[in-house]
Design an enzyme around this catalytic site. Structure first.
Site, mmCIF file in Angstrom:
data_model
loop_
_atom_site.group_PDB
_atom_site.id
_atom_site.type_symbol
_atom_site.label_atom_id
_atom_site.label_comp_id
_atom_site.label_asym_id
_atom_site.label_seq_id
_atom_site.Cartn_x
_atom_site.Cartn_y
_atom_site.Cartn_z
ATOM 1 N N TYR A 22 29.814 37.812 40.788
ATOM 2 C CA TYR A 22 30.619 37.799 42.011
ATOM 3 C C TYR A 22 29.778 37.504 43.250
ATOM 4 C CZ TYR A 22 34.623 39.872 39.593
ATOM 5 O OH TYR A 22 35.682 40.109 38.754
ATOM 6 N N LYS A 47 27.163 45.142 29.003
ATOM 7 C CA LYS A 47 27.286 44.192 27.896
ATOM 8 C C LYS A 47 25.862 43.753 27.515
ATOM 9 C CE LYS A 47 29.990 41.790 25.289
ATOM 10 N NZ LYS A 47 30.460 42.377 24.056
ATOM 11 N N ASP A 88 33.127 46.101 25.821
ATOM 12 C CA ASP A 88 34.327 45.865 25.010
ATOM 13 C C ASP A 88 34.718 47.130 24.235
ATOM 14 O OD1 ASP A 88 31.867 45.250 23.923
ATOM 15 O OD2 ASP A 88 32.648 43.917 22.388
ATOM 16 N N ASP A 129 35.586 45.478 37.675
ATOM 17 C CA ASP A 129 36.819 44.857 38.137
ATOM 18 C C ASP A 129 37.876 44.961 37.036
ATOM 19 O OD1 ASP A 129 38.612 43.478 39.648
ATOM 20 O OD2 ASP A 129 37.595 41.551 39.552
#
Ligand code: NAP
Length: 413
Positions: A155, A222, A276, A300
């Protein structure tokens, strides 16, 4: 300020805590579209809660701060420098939603506010309010607070379009200097993540967990795939906990290896989950999670998914917080088609106000707001968005919903 005048501005102490005067000035931005509707409703609830909680010994003086369409109409600027200065002076502010001006030269006023005031932590508490229609069977098991890093990651705005000279130049550099291939004609984005920004976010999450008596802080990353960015976020998070909070935290591994699976009293457990998997855990075992700290993109997605899980996407409160300024905000947009109709649900802004009072140490006012709002919804008095999902509800206007909350407060005394 004259000698007689009572102090009204919040000050930040050397240790980062706030010094909040009893008569305090707080900045507000009413926002665009439905912003003025929800602000008018919310401010009545805030004043009533403070009055009920402190009987006149504490009071808020609301300082209007121009931003968005109203600022543009009155000053020719979307985000006047004077408004930023007011937010800096007041230390705490609250805002309604702002339109993203199309072709106005500013990409997003919300992003600009975060960047200019270095509001590096986006904080989204997610819990269930009884009576709200939710899509899962046990929404009350969700009580989490998401700390999302606000300044870095994909971002950061470092991206170039497919076919541009910049993207081609970067692809050439990657091939020539790093011996790696990028498919010809690709768009390229860069994902910067620093130790400094990651650790200040995790520090804030751990401090919050300690102050609020929360059980754990989970680092959501991640890192199995993006080892040097997301993986480093995880490593830096554990390092920070060990370096600055060793006596008051314990890792999940230590709990198993040294404490026979039971965390010692008073210590916050630091754990980590791959993003995940965290989405699965949020649905399957939500009560095992508490405070969550994560990079920008994960935050987000996860904060909206969690808010939807408790049926509260339109009610979710939020804040963007830095070391010098904190801005509490409705998390939904301006819903322009309903502007001026006194129709939409003001709960997101009202609950953001409760978060703000908690941040200021005015817990009694915060508690009154939350309890009265929940009692109002439980009584079936709701705005159109909830009414259309609830059998037998009484649909009321935005202002009437605020009045019903204020009446509930009176009944609770
Ligand atoms: P939006 O304003 O959030 O509205 C989308 C839909 O969500 C509305 O049509 C309405 O659904 C529902 N909704 C939103 N707020 C509600 C409320 N308080 N009570 C009840 N229902 C509510 O999203 P958008 O249309 O994508 O964005 C409009 C503008 O807002 C854009 O300029 C965008 O940039 C800006 N925005 C600002 C912020 C911010 O300031 N933080 C955040 C997001 C978007 P129904 O139509 O089903 O009734």
């Amino acid at each position: 300020m004259s000698k007689q005048e009572k102090p009204k501005l919040i000050r930040i102490n050397a240790d980062g805590t706030l010094n909040v005067p009893a008569q305090v000035k707080i900045a507000y931005i009413e926002g665009d579209g439905t912003g003025p509707d929800i602000w008018r409703a919310a401010v009545r609830v805030f004043d009533a809660a403070v009055e009920r909680a402190y009987g006149g010994s504490r009071k808020v003086e609301w300082e209007e701060t121009l931003a968005g369409e109203k600022a543009f109409r009155e000053t020719g600027h979307w985000l006047p420098e004077a408004s930023l200065e007011t937010l800096r002076c007041c230390v705490v502010g609250i805002k309604g939603p702002l339109t993203t001006p199309v072709g106005g030269g500013i990409r997003s006023l919300n992003v600009t506010l975060r960047q200019v005031l270095d509001l590096y932590a986006c904080i989204r508490p997610v819990r269930y309010y009884r009576g709200v229609p939710a899509p899962v069977r046990a929404p009350e098991k969700v009580d989490m607070v998401v700390f999302r890093e606000n300044t870095e990651d994909v971002y950061a705005g470092l991206e170039w379009p497919a076919g541009s000279a910049e993207a081609k130049g970067l692809a050439d550099y990657i091939k020539e200097q790093l011996n790696r291939e990028v498919r010809a004609g690709s768009a390229i984005g860069i994902k910067p993540m620093s130790k400094e920004a990651s650790q200040r976010l995790v520090r804030r999450a751990i401090r919050y967990a300690l102050e609020q008596g929360r059980r754990s802080v989970t680092l959501v990353h991640k890192g199995n795939i993006m080892k040097y960015t997301e993986g480093a976020f995880r490593t830096w998070g554990y390092e920070l906990a060990a370096a600055e909070f060793a006596a008051r935290t314990v890792t999940e591994t230590e709990v198993q290896e040294k404490f026979a699976g039971k965390a010692p009293e008073g210590r916050v457990v630091i754990k980590d989950r791959i993003a995940d998997m965290m989405f699965q855990q949020a649905l399957l075992r939500p009560d095992e999670y508490d405070v969550l700290a994560m990079p920008n993109l994960n935050g987000d997605y996860l904060s909206d998914a969690l808010a939807a899980q408790v049926g509260g996407l339109g009610m979710a409160p939020g804040a963007n917080v830095g070391d010098d300024v904190a801005v509490f905000e409705a998390t939904h947009g301006t819903a322009p088609k309903y502007a001026g109709q006194d129709k939409v649900n003001p709960s997101s802004l009202i609950l953001s106000g409760a978060m703000m009072f908690e941040y200021m140490g005015w817990e009694e006012a915060a508690a009154r707001i939350r309890t009265a709002l929940e009692a109002t919804i439980l009584a079936g008095v709701v705005t159109y968005d909830l009414a259309r999902q609830m059998a037998g509800a009484r649909e009321v206007r935005c202002s009437e919903f605020a009045s019903a909350i204020i009446e509930q407060m009176a009944r609770m005394e």
